[in-house]
Design an enzyme around this catalytic site. Structure first.
Site, PDB file in Angstrom:
ATOM      1  N   ARG A  93       0.760  -1.267  -0.032  1.00 47.37           N
ATOM      2  CA  ARG A  93      -0.044  -0.160   0.021  1.00 47.37           C
ATOM      3  C   ARG A  93       0.803   1.440   0.142  1.00 47.37           C
ATOM      4  O   ARG A  93       0.381   2.271  -0.423  1.00 47.37           O
ATOM      5  CB  ARG A  93      -0.727   0.034   1.201  1.00 47.37           C
ATOM      6  CG  ARG A  93      -2.112   1.098   1.259  1.00 47.37           C
ATOM      7  CD  ARG A  93      -2.919   0.974   2.188  1.00 47.37           C
ATOM      8  NE  ARG A  93      -2.426   1.584   3.403  1.00 47.37           N
ATOM      9  CZ  ARG A  93      -2.108   0.943   4.620  1.00 47.37           C
ATOM     10  NH1 ARG A  93      -2.513  -0.580   4.842  1.00 47.37           N
ATOM     11  NH2 ARG A  93      -1.399   1.395   5.679  1.00 47.37           N
ATOM     12  N   TYR A 101     -15.792  18.706 -15.856  1.00 48.76           N
ATOM     13  CA  TYR A 101     -16.196  17.333 -15.584  1.00 48.76           C
ATOM     14  C   TYR A 101     -17.510  17.276 -14.495  1.00 48.76           C
ATOM     15  O   TYR A 101     -17.096  17.692 -13.547  1.00 48.76           O
ATOM     16  CB  TYR A 101     -15.337  16.498 -15.322  1.00 48.76           C
ATOM     17  CG  TYR A 101     -15.747  15.007 -15.308  1.00 48.76           C
ATOM     18  CD1 TYR A 101     -16.473  14.455 -16.096  1.00 48.76           C
ATOM     19  CD2 TYR A 101     -15.150  14.194 -14.368  1.00 48.76           C
ATOM     20  CE1 TYR A 101     -16.637  13.163 -16.208  1.00 48.76           C
ATOM     21  CE2 TYR A 101     -15.191  12.929 -14.300  1.00 48.76           C
ATOM     22  CZ  TYR A 101     -16.273  12.264 -15.036  1.00 48.76           C
ATOM     23  OH  TYR A 101     -16.664  10.970 -15.059  1.00 48.76           O
ATOM     24  N   ASP A 152      -7.119  20.536 -14.593  1.00 48.74           N
ATOM     25  CA  ASP A 152      -7.491  19.175 -15.121  1.00 48.74           C
ATOM     26  C   ASP A 152      -6.846  19.108 -16.584  1.00 48.74           C
ATOM     27  O   ASP A 152      -7.673  19.877 -17.436  1.00 48.74           O
ATOM     28  CB  ASP A 152      -8.913  19.093 -15.050  1.00 48.74           C
ATOM     29  CG  ASP A 152      -9.310  17.633 -15.451  1.00 48.74           C
ATOM     30  OD1 ASP A 152      -8.632  17.033 -16.348  1.00 48.74           O
ATOM     31  OD2 ASP A 152     -10.457  17.035 -15.014  1.00 48.74           O
ATOM     32  N   LYS A 170      -7.618   7.876 -20.254  1.00 46.63           N
ATOM     33  CA  LYS A 170      -7.878   8.122 -21.426  1.00 46.63           C
ATOM     34  C   LYS A 170      -6.765   8.174 -22.315  1.00 46.63           C
ATOM     35  O   LYS A 170      -6.133   7.071 -22.692  1.00 46.63           O
ATOM     36  CB  LYS A 170      -8.587   9.782 -21.592  1.00 46.63           C
ATOM     37  CG  LYS A 170      -9.409  10.150 -20.334  1.00 46.63           C
ATOM     38  CD  LYS A 170     -10.791   9.188 -20.756  1.00 46.63           C
ATOM     39  CE  LYS A 170     -11.821   9.764 -19.795  1.00 46.63           C
ATOM     40  NZ  LYS A 170     -11.742   9.629 -18.383  1.00 46.63           N
TER      41      LYS A 170
END
Length: 380
Positions: A59, A111, A181, A206
């Site tokens: 982790r 978004y 972004d 993407k």
């Protein structure tokens, strides 16, 4: 004739070279170009008297993550921290930076899931949220008292553009941090950190990974101390990427320059073919000279990408187009090898019912244009 390549005067290689080589380990005879993913939960601890190893539990760290972080950080020009999705990147960033009563400035046309997260998951903080359209106007005083300004340019799905450098200067004068972004542009299309932003965040699901087989995101920052805070927050929350996904994305990154070039060429050809088409309204692509965002985009973007937005007359028209097309598939992501189309309103995005986002893929340009115009012709 033999063409040789070398770094420029500042020691920088070109985009294609950096995509292929960034984040690669030292060459070892008999070793692979890109070593496979390290899939481990616990690691062997150091023995008595030995210095602790960098990795001790899955982790907290993984060498496969770090290799991709090095690669993306080199492209972004900052310190990269990897997350399991774009929304994990944004949500971790917002939770880390915002405190009760803070003021946050958001794009009203960005978004929509990011705006939903602020409204729902951060409601208990009692934030003051100011929303401004990406194209502005950005009124005087909008940044006063703000802790964080989150820009999105080009916006998704409208493809409007804002001036990062000018807004970052105004926001910094007001004492705010600036995040951008950068999903639609990618690091090869736009460098928010070099334009004055403090933070660049993106969904690597993407174009960066590019093969429609990975969920991943990242945050890149100019401040190394903030990068360490993000890594600590990632460890505490367990919001960690899978090593196999990171390896897939690193493998896909090598062709980013080539993919973006074909996608942009296809987008330019589609824009020309769709301009003036009787079934198409509201056509947007920042690379077109007549697009409202072109002037701002040309100042700060290095390439314009493969995503277009436009409206068809109705939901039925969108369905008919998809039924006729043999190359454009219905899918809600973008930036992959395959051309895809998404009717945004079906997900609750507050846009017109017939508005679609078309992501131009890597098909032959003539084939794609012929397929799209043929499918549109059938609507008549």
């Amino acid at each position: 004739m033999v063409v040789t390549a070398s770094p420029d005067a500042a020691g920088h290689w070109g985009d294609g070279t950096r995509c292929v080589h960034s984040g690669q380990a030292d060459r070892v005879a008999g070793g692979p170009f890109l070593a496979g993913p390290v899939i481990a939960a616990p690691y062997h601890l150091a023995g008595p008297g030995e210095p602790p190893a960098q990795d001790f539990y899955g982790r907290g760290g993984n060498p496969t993550w770090r290799a991709l972080e090095d690669a993306i950080g080199e492209l972004d020009g900052g310190h990269c921290v990897l997350f399991p999705s774009g929304m994990a990147a944004i949500s971790t960033l917002l939770r880390l930076l915002l405190r009760a009563g803070d003021t946050l400035v958001l794009p009203s046309d960005g978004y929509f899931v990011a705006r939903q997260f602020v409204a729902a998951d951060l409601a208990a903080l009692g934030l003051t949220v100011r929303e401004v359209p990406t194209a502005g106007p950005w009124p005087e005083g909008v940044f006063d008292g703000a802790r964080l300004v989150l820009l999105e340019t080009p916006s998704n799905p409208g493809l409007d553009v804002c001036d990062i450098a000018a807004l970052a200067e105004r926001a910094h004068e007001a004492g705010a941090l600036v995040a951008v972004d950068n999903t639609t542009a990618t690091p090869l299309g736009q460098l928010p950190l070099s334009l004055g932003a403090d933070i660049s965040v993106a969904s690597d699901t993407k174009a960066l990974a590019g093969h429609s087989d990975v969920l991943l995101g990242h945050v890149s920052v100019a401040d190394s101390a903030l990068a360490e805070e993000l890594r600590a927050a990632r460890t505490r929350a367990g919001s960690i990427p899978g090593p196999f996904e990171a390896w897939l994305a690193h493998r896909g990154l090598g062709t980013l320059d080539l993919r973006l070039a074909r996608q942009a060429a296809n987008a330019a050809a589609l824009h020309e073919a769709l301009s003036g088409h009787p079934a198409v309204t509201g056509l947007r692509w920042p690379g077109a000279a007549e697009d409202p965002a072109h002037e701002a985009a040309a100042r700060q973007m290095r390439r314009f990408g493969g995503v277009l937005t436009f409206e068809l007359p109705s939901v039925a028209a969108v369905d008919a187009f998809l039924a006729e097309s043999r190359l454009v598939v219905a899918a809600t992501s973008f930036g992959g090898l395959h051309s895809s189309l998404d009717r945004r309103a079906q997900w609750g995005d507050p846009v017109p019912e017939g508005l679609v986002r078309l992501s131009a893929g890597c098909e032959d340009t003539a084939d794609l244009v012929g397929d799209v115009t043929g499918a549109l012709a059938a609507l008549a």
